[in-house]
Design a protein around this motif. Sequence first.
Motif, short mmCIF file in Angstrom:
data_model
loop_
_atom_site.label_atom_id
_atom_site.label_comp_id
_atom_site.label_asym_id
_atom_site.label_seq_id
_atom_site.Cartn_x
_atom_site.Cartn_y
_atom_site.Cartn_z
N ARG A 68 0.67 -1.36 0.10
CA ARG A 68 0.11 0.01 -0.01
C ARG A 68 0.84 1.31 -0.01
O ARG A 68 2.02 1.31 0.59
CB ARG A 68 -0.85 0.05 1.37
CG ARG A 68 -1.83 -0.99 1.27
CD ARG A 68 -2.73 -1.21 2.48
NE ARG A 68 -3.77 -2.28 2.55
CZ ARG A 68 -4.45 -2.56 3.70
NH1 ARG A 68 -4.52 -1.69 4.92
NH2 ARG A 68 -5.35 -3.59 3.57
N PRO A 69 0.45 2.42 -0.51
CA PRO A 69 1.15 3.74 -0.54
C PRO A 69 1.39 4.03 0.91
O PRO A 69 2.42 4.70 1.10
CB PRO A 69 0.21 4.73 -1.33
CG PRO A 69 -0.72 3.65 -1.94
CD PRO A 69 -0.87 2.61 -1.25
N ALA A 70 0.76 3.76 1.97
CA ALA A 70 0.80 4.14 3.19
C ALA A 70 2.17 3.51 3.68
O ALA A 70 2.85 4.19 4.46
CB ALA A 70 -0.35 3.76 4.05
N PHE A 71 2.64 2.27 3.22
CA PHE A 71 3.77 1.83 3.75
C PHE A 71 4.84 2.59 3.16
O PHE A 71 6.01 2.96 3.90
CB PHE A 71 3.79 0.22 3.40
CG PHE A 71 5.13 -0.29 3.58
CD1 PHE A 71 5.40 -0.59 5.10
CD2 PHE A 71 5.99 -0.68 2.77
CE1 PHE A 71 6.48 -1.41 5.41
CE2 PHE A 71 7.08 -1.29 3.06
CZ PHE A 71 7.46 -1.66 4.53
N LEU A 72 5.00 2.85 1.99
CA LEU A 72 6.03 3.77 1.34
C LEU A 72 6.03 5.33 2.08
O LEU A 72 7.36 5.95 2.47
CB LEU A 72 5.80 4.11 -0.16
CG LEU A 72 6.79 5.06 -0.99
CD1 LEU A 72 8.15 4.53 -0.99
CD2 LEU A 72 6.13 5.17 -2.48
N TYR A 73 5.12 5.82 2.44
CA TYR A 73 5.02 6.90 3.09
C TYR A 73 5.56 7.06 4.58
O TYR A 73 6.28 7.83 4.86
CB TYR A 73 3.46 7.78 3.17
CG TYR A 73 2.95 7.80 1.71
CD1 TYR A 73 3.84 8.17 0.50
CD2 TYR A 73 1.78 7.84 1.61
CE1 TYR A 73 3.17 8.28 -0.78
CE2 TYR A 73 0.97 8.11 0.35
CZ TYR A 73 1.76 8.31 -0.86
OH TYR A 73 1.26 8.46 -1.86
N SER A 74 5.31 5.81 5.14
CA SER A 74 5.89 5.73 6.30
C SER A 74 7.30 5.30 6.67
O SER A 74 8.01 6.01 7.41
CB SER A 74 5.10 4.56 7.08
OG SER A 74 5.25 3.29 6.34
N ILE A 75 7.95 4.86 5.21
CA ILE A 75 9.28 4.64 5.42
C ILE A 75 9.99 6.00 4.96
O ILE A 75 11.13 6.31 5.65
CB ILE A 75 9.50 3.68 4.15
CG1 ILE A 75 9.11 2.19 4.51
CG2 ILE A 75 11.13 3.38 4.01
CD1 ILE A 75 9.32 1.03 3.33
N LEU A 76 9.55 6.77 4.26
CA LEU A 76 10.04 7.88 4.02
C LEU A 76 10.04 8.76 5.02
O LEU A 76 10.80 9.66 5.31
CB LEU A 76 9.24 8.58 2.67
CG LEU A 76 9.50 7.82 1.31
CD1 LEU A 76 8.72 8.65 0.33
CD2 LEU A 76 10.83 7.89 0.96
N LEU A 77 8.86 8.83 5.90
CA LEU A 77 8.76 9.77 7.22
C LEU A 77 9.66 9.24 7.98
O LEU A 77 10.47 9.93 8.73
CB LEU A 77 7.46 9.68 7.39
CG LEU A 77 7.16 10.50 8.81
CD1 LEU A 77 7.33 11.88 8.54
CD2 LEU A 77 5.78 10.06 9.32
N GLY A 78 10.05 7.90 8.22
CA GLY A 78 10.79 7.30 9.26
C GLY A 78 12.39 7.76 8.93
O GLY A 78 13.25 8.12 9.64
#
Length: 209
Positions: A68-78
Motif C-alpha cells: 500500500r502507498p501508506a507503507f511507502l510514506y511511512s518509510i520515507l517519514l521514518g
Amino acid sequence: MLSQDKPNPKDSPQVPSSAPCQSILPTAPLPEAISQNIEAIIALHRRYEKDVPQHQRIVETVTAFFGRPAFLYSILLGIILWVTPNVLPRRLGLSRFDPPPFSWLQFSLTAGSLLVTTGVLIKQERQEKLAEQRAQLSLQLNLLSEQKIAKLIALVEELREDIPNVKNRSDPQAQIMKEAVDPQAILDALEDTLASELANFQNKKTLDQ
C-alpha cells in the motif's frame, strides 16, 4: 355578461419539478449453471483458505500492508525523522545517535528489507499453489470437454450415416475430429518443434557472426 371560470391554481395538482426520476432496471436471475459454477469456485477458495495456519494468516495480513502507498510514506517519514537530527549542526542541542554514514539506519533498512521479502515470498508461494490447482483443474476440464466433443462428433457421424434421406459422403476432417487427441502426443510434438526452432535460430545466429 357570462362569467368565465378560471382554474384555481390551488385546485390543480402540483408536480414538483425537482423530483428525481428514478428508473429501476429489472435484474434477471443468473442461470442455474452459472450459479453452480460460482458456488464451486467459492467452495474451492473456502476449502483452501480453511487449511491455512493462523500464523501464516498473520504474516499475510502484515504483508498485505507492504503493497500500500501508506507503507511507502511511512518509510520515507521514518528516514526523514532519522536523518534530520543527525545532519543538523550540534549547536542546536540535538544528539546525534546515528551520525553519517548512518550505519544503524543501513542496518535497519537491510533487516526490514529481509523481513518484507520473506513475507512476500510466503504469500506468493501460497498463491502459486492455488494457481497451480486452478491450472490443473482447467486442464482436466479442457481434456474432458475435448473428449465429449469428440464423442458428439462421432455420434453425429453415425446418425448421418443411418439417416436414409441424407446423402452419405466422406468427410476426412470429421473422421479425424471424432478421435480424442492424446495430450502426451501434442506435448511431445510441441517440444520437438520448439527444440528444432531453437536449434535453427542458434545456427542462424552462429552463421551471422
